[in-house]
Every structure is written in C-alpha cells, then in structure tokens.
Design an enzyme around this catalytic site. Structure first.
Site, PDB file in Angstrom:
ATOM      1  N   GLY A  35       0.817  -1.213   0.000  1.00  0.00           N
ATOM      2  CA  GLY A  35       0.000   0.000   0.000  1.00  0.00           C
ATOM      3  C   GLY A  35       0.846   1.255   0.000  1.00  0.00           C
ATOM      4  O   GLY A  35       2.040   1.214  -0.296  1.00  0.00           O
ATOM      5  N   GLU A  39       3.858   6.402  -7.901  1.00  0.00           N
ATOM      6  CA  GLU A  39       3.968   6.178  -9.343  1.00  0.00           C
ATOM      7  C   GLU A  39       4.723   4.879  -9.677  1.00  0.00           C
ATOM      8  O   GLU A  39       4.442   4.246 -10.689  1.00  0.00           O
ATOM      9  CB  GLU A  39       4.673   7.409  -9.942  1.00  0.00           C
ATOM     10  CG  GLU A  39       4.505   7.628 -11.412  1.00  0.00           C
ATOM     11  CD  GLU A  39       3.076   7.454 -11.946  1.00  0.00           C
ATOM     12  OE1 GLU A  39       2.101   7.919 -11.308  1.00  0.00           O
ATOM     13  OE2 GLU A  39       2.947   6.837 -13.019  1.00  0.00           O
ATOM     14  N   HIS A  41       4.510   1.984  -8.100  1.00  0.00           N
ATOM     15  CA  HIS A  41       3.533   0.880  -8.077  1.00  0.00           C
ATOM     16  C   HIS A  41       2.612   0.967  -9.294  1.00  0.00           C
ATOM     17  O   HIS A  41       2.258  -0.051  -9.892  1.00  0.00           O
ATOM     18  CB  HIS A  41       2.658   0.963  -6.819  1.00  0.00           C
ATOM     19  CG  HIS A  41       3.410   0.839  -5.530  1.00  0.00           C
ATOM     20  ND1 HIS A  41       3.607   1.902  -4.676  1.00  0.00           N
ATOM     21  CD2 HIS A  41       4.008  -0.225  -4.947  1.00  0.00           C
ATOM     22  CE1 HIS A  41       4.279   1.485  -3.617  1.00  0.00           C
ATOM     23  NE2 HIS A  41       4.544   0.211  -3.754  1.00  0.00           N
ATOM     24  N   GLY A 152       9.323  -4.309  -8.739  1.00  0.00           N
ATOM     25  CA  GLY A 152      10.179  -3.188  -9.121  1.00  0.00           C
ATOM     26  C   GLY A 152      11.654  -3.535  -8.944  1.00  0.00           C
ATOM     27  O   GLY A 152      12.034  -4.213  -7.993  1.00  0.00           O
ATOM     28  N   LYS A 154      13.737  -1.477  -8.076  1.00  0.00           N
ATOM     29  CA  LYS A 154      14.230  -0.680  -6.933  1.00  0.00           C
ATOM     30  C   LYS A 154      14.655  -1.611  -5.800  1.00  0.00           C
ATOM     31  O   LYS A 154      15.657  -1.396  -5.152  1.00  0.00           O
ATOM     32  CB  LYS A 154      13.130   0.274  -6.490  1.00  0.00           C
ATOM     33  CG  LYS A 154      13.188   0.636  -5.053  1.00  0.00           C
ATOM     34  CD  LYS A 154      13.347   2.073  -4.820  1.00  0.00           C
ATOM     35  CE  LYS A 154      13.510   2.424  -3.372  1.00  0.00           C
ATOM     36  NZ  LYS A 154      12.805   1.553  -2.442  1.00  0.00           N
ATOM     37  N   ASP A 155      13.857  -2.670  -5.560  1.00  0.00           N
ATOM     38  CA  ASP A 155      14.233  -3.700  -4.582  1.00  0.00           C
ATOM     39  C   ASP A 155      14.912  -4.826  -5.354  1.00  0.00           C
ATOM     40  O   ASP A 155      14.340  -5.896  -5.552  1.00  0.00           O
ATOM     41  CB  ASP A 155      12.984  -4.204  -3.851  1.00  0.00           C
ATOM     42  CG  ASP A 155      12.334  -3.090  -3.053  1.00  0.00           C
ATOM     43  OD1 ASP A 155      12.860  -2.738  -1.995  1.00  0.00           O
ATOM     44  OD2 ASP A 155      11.308  -2.549  -3.513  1.00  0.00           O
ATOM     45  N   GLN A 158      15.498  -8.205  -3.704  1.00  0.00           N
ATOM     46  CA  GLN A 158      14.195  -8.883  -3.560  1.00  0.00           C
ATOM     47  C   GLN A 158      13.779  -9.530  -4.884  1.00  0.00           C
ATOM     48  O   GLN A 158      13.320 -10.678  -4.920  1.00  0.00           O
ATOM     49  CB  GLN A 158      13.136  -7.878  -3.104  1.00  0.00           C
ATOM     50  CG  GLN A 158      11.723  -8.418  -3.129  1.00  0.00           C
ATOM     51  CD  GLN A 158      10.715  -7.443  -2.553  1.00  0.00           C
ATOM     52  OE1 GLN A 158      10.517  -7.397  -1.342  1.00  0.00           O
ATOM     53  NE2 GLN A 158      10.057  -6.652  -3.404  1.00  0.00           N
ATOM     54  N   MET A 189      11.508   6.436  -6.326  1.00  0.00           N
ATOM     55  CA  MET A 189      10.235   6.543  -5.594  1.00  0.00           C
ATOM     56  C   MET A 189      10.130   5.418  -4.567  1.00  0.00           C
ATOM     57  O   MET A 189      10.489   4.275  -4.849  1.00  0.00           O
ATOM     58  CB  MET A 189       9.069   6.495  -6.557  1.00  0.00           C
ATOM     59  CG  MET A 189       8.979   7.765  -7.346  1.00  0.00           C
ATOM     60  SD  MET A 189       7.379   7.936  -8.120  1.00  0.00           S
ATOM     61  CE  MET A 189       7.693   9.421  -9.057  1.00  0.00           C
TER      62      MET A 189
HETATM   63  O1  PAF Z   1       8.162  -4.871  -2.118  1.00  0.00           O
HETATM   64  C1  PAF Z   1       7.218  -4.878  -1.296  1.00  0.00           C
HETATM   65  O2  PAF Z   1       6.429  -3.933  -1.193  1.00  0.00           O
HETATM   66  C2  PAF Z   1       7.043  -6.104  -0.393  1.00  0.00           C
HETATM   67  O3  PAF Z   1       8.274  -6.630  -0.011  1.00  0.00           O
HETATM   68  C3  PAF Z   1       6.142  -7.170  -1.006  1.00  0.00           C
HETATM   69  C4  PAF Z   1       6.748  -7.759  -2.266  1.00  0.00           C
HETATM   70  C5  PAF Z   1       4.773  -6.582  -1.319  1.00  0.00           C
HETATM   71  C6  PAF Z   1       5.949  -8.330  -0.017  1.00  0.00           C
HETATM   72  O4  PAF Z   1       5.339  -7.901   1.151  1.00  0.00           O
END
Ligand code: PAF
Length: 282
Positions: A35, A39, A41, A152, A154-155, A158, A189
């Site tokens: 949440g 921009e 997302h 993204g 950006k991470d 991840q 962002m």
């Molecule tokens: O990148 C994020 O916002 C979070 O790590 C995710 C992928 C929604 C998991 O909670």
C-alpha cells in the site's frame, strides 16, 4: 474487457474472480504491494496490463518482513487514496486481506531462501527480511495463481530472491522486473520517502547521483572497489550513513571477481532515521 475496479477481502471472492477470468481464457498479472502507492507501483500496474488482461493488486503490510524496532507501526497507510489511484491506473481487482487470513492462528510455516538472499546486502542489515517476503509472496502466488507477477527493480535483491525462489519451487507465475521509477531529481520513488524532512529530501537525490557517477567511472575503466569507495566518501561528507554502497555481479549478487562480469551497483544508506535503498546497472 475490463469493467471497473473491485475490492475483495476474502479468499473465496479472490479465487472465484480469478478462476472466472481463467475460464474465459483471460490472463492475469499480480502486483503485490504494502500500500501507500506511488507512481512506481502504478507503473507496475500499467506494465502488467501490457502483458495480461487483468491486473490484481494486493495490499498487505506484512509484519513478518519487519524486525522489532523497524517501521511497521509508522509504515504509511492510505487505503482510500490507494483505491482511487488503482482505479485510475486500470487495476481490475484489489485484494486487501487481513492479518488473520494471511497468518491464521497457529501459522507455522516459513519459506526459507538462500542464494541471492545470503550475500551480505539487505540480508546483513535485515536478517529476517527475505524469509518474510518469500513466505508472503509464495502465499500470494498460491492464492492468486496469476500468470505474471510484477516487481520493481528498486528492490533489486528482492527481485533476484523471488526469481530464484520461483525457479526452485517450479512456480509457473512468470516474474517480471520493472525499471525503477524516479522523481525528476533522480530520487527513487519509495513509500518511505515521506519520512524525509525537507532538508533530508533536498540531499537525498545525491544517492542516485553517486550511483550514476560510479557507473560512469567504472565504464571509463576505474576499478569498482575504488569507484565505490569514493562514492561512499562523498555520501558521508554530505551527511549520509552507509550500510552498503557496493558493486556486485548483477545476476548472483556475489562479489565481483573478474572484469567481464555484469555489474550492478547497490546501496542502502540512512538520512536521519530514514533508510533509503537504490541500485543501478553498469
Ligand atoms: O516490495 C514490497 O512492497 C514487499 O516486499 C512485497 C513484495 C509486497 C511483499 O510484502
């Protein structure tokens, strides 16, 4: 084909809608979020719509990826604003599960990740983080069964961890990385940018500037270790505290060992009490 944006909170509603679409031969893309949408997302939603007929956005602030003392309690929340933005961006379905749906009483399972999750970047500073992400993202993949899932760059770590996990577990959802969306001054962002004071916000773009300058220096032949060391000095002089600012193999995220490896610069820094992460390809 798309008709408005629907919000659901129950798993059977989510599953029914997605299986209706599947029965009609329609494809779906998942955008998992916590949440407080910006921009970046919404770009994931738009990119999802280029691949699929319907985009499903999930909003869940996942407590398992926050350590005690991190910003779980102050993490920004704006369900109304998020819904409005998602309608405008063309998302078809918003899934907002509550805590007891995602972690029912007695929940006892963790997806444990290694490989790119154990390279002493985010994992060094947030050791609980990737198992928490992997667990919730696996659950979302199973709950939605979407054809695509958008993450993204950006991470970046991840993205690599989830890509590895999907490959290892034969998850059929295709993992799609989407380029970082930046403010006009270069700051990546992030929902956490709202924590920055006016003074911090004015120096924050230096992080991206240093990444871009370091990439340029490496391309001109400077050794990555020397180029990143000068960037770290520059950031410290400007008031940043550094967790890491480093050059890694862009695929494995391991330390660079030969000059021919693909390089990604990755950084995590602090401005006051706000932690910023960013990265760039060389
Ligand atoms: O990148 C994020 O916002 C979070 O790590 C995710 C992928 C929604 C998991 O909670």
């Amino acid at each position: 084909m798309r008709s408005g944006t629907r919000t659901v909170r129950a798993l059977d509603q989510l599953r029914r809608q997605i299986s209706d679409w599947r029965a009609q031969g329609l494809r779906t893309a998942l955008v998992p979020t916590m949440g407080s949408l910006h921009e970046g997302h919404l770009t994931l939603v738009r990119q999802g719509l280029r691949l699929a007929d319907h985009v499903v956005v999930t909003i869940f602030i996942n407590p398992k990826q926050f350590a005690p003392g991190e910003d779980l309690d102050r993490y920004p929340r704006d369900e109304k604003g998020d819904s409005r933005k998602l309608k405008q961006a063309g998302a078809s379905l918003i899934f907002i599960p509550d805590l007891s749906l995602m972690y029912p009483e007695g929940f006892a399972t963790t997806v444990s990740v290694a490989g790119p999750a154990k390279v002493k970047l985010e994992d060094k500073y947030r050791p609980h983080f990737f198992n928490g992400v992997a667990t919730i993202v696996s659950k979302l993949f199973i709950q939605t069964g979407c054809d695509y899932a958008m993450f993204g760059e950006k991470d970046y770590q991840q993205l690599k961890v989830i890509t590895r996990m999907a490959r290892d577990l034969d998850i059929t959802t295709a993992i799609i990385g989407v380029e970082t969306v930046r403010e006009p001054d270069g700051l990546a962002m992030s929902s956490r940018n709202t924590y920055l004071s006016t003074a911090e916000r004015s120096v924050a773009p230096l992080l991206h500037q240093c990444l871009a300058d370091t990439a340029g220096a490496i391309l001109e032949g400077k050794a990555p270790a020397r180029a990143t060391a000068s960037a770290r000095r520059r950031l410290i002089r400007a008031g940043f505290k550094i967790d890491y600012f480093t050059a890694r193999n862009a695929e494995t995220l391991e330390t660079i060992r030969s000059p021919n490896e693909p390089v990604r610069l990755l950084a995590a820094v602090w401005l006051g009490t706000t932690r910023l992460i960013d990265n760039i390809g060389v």
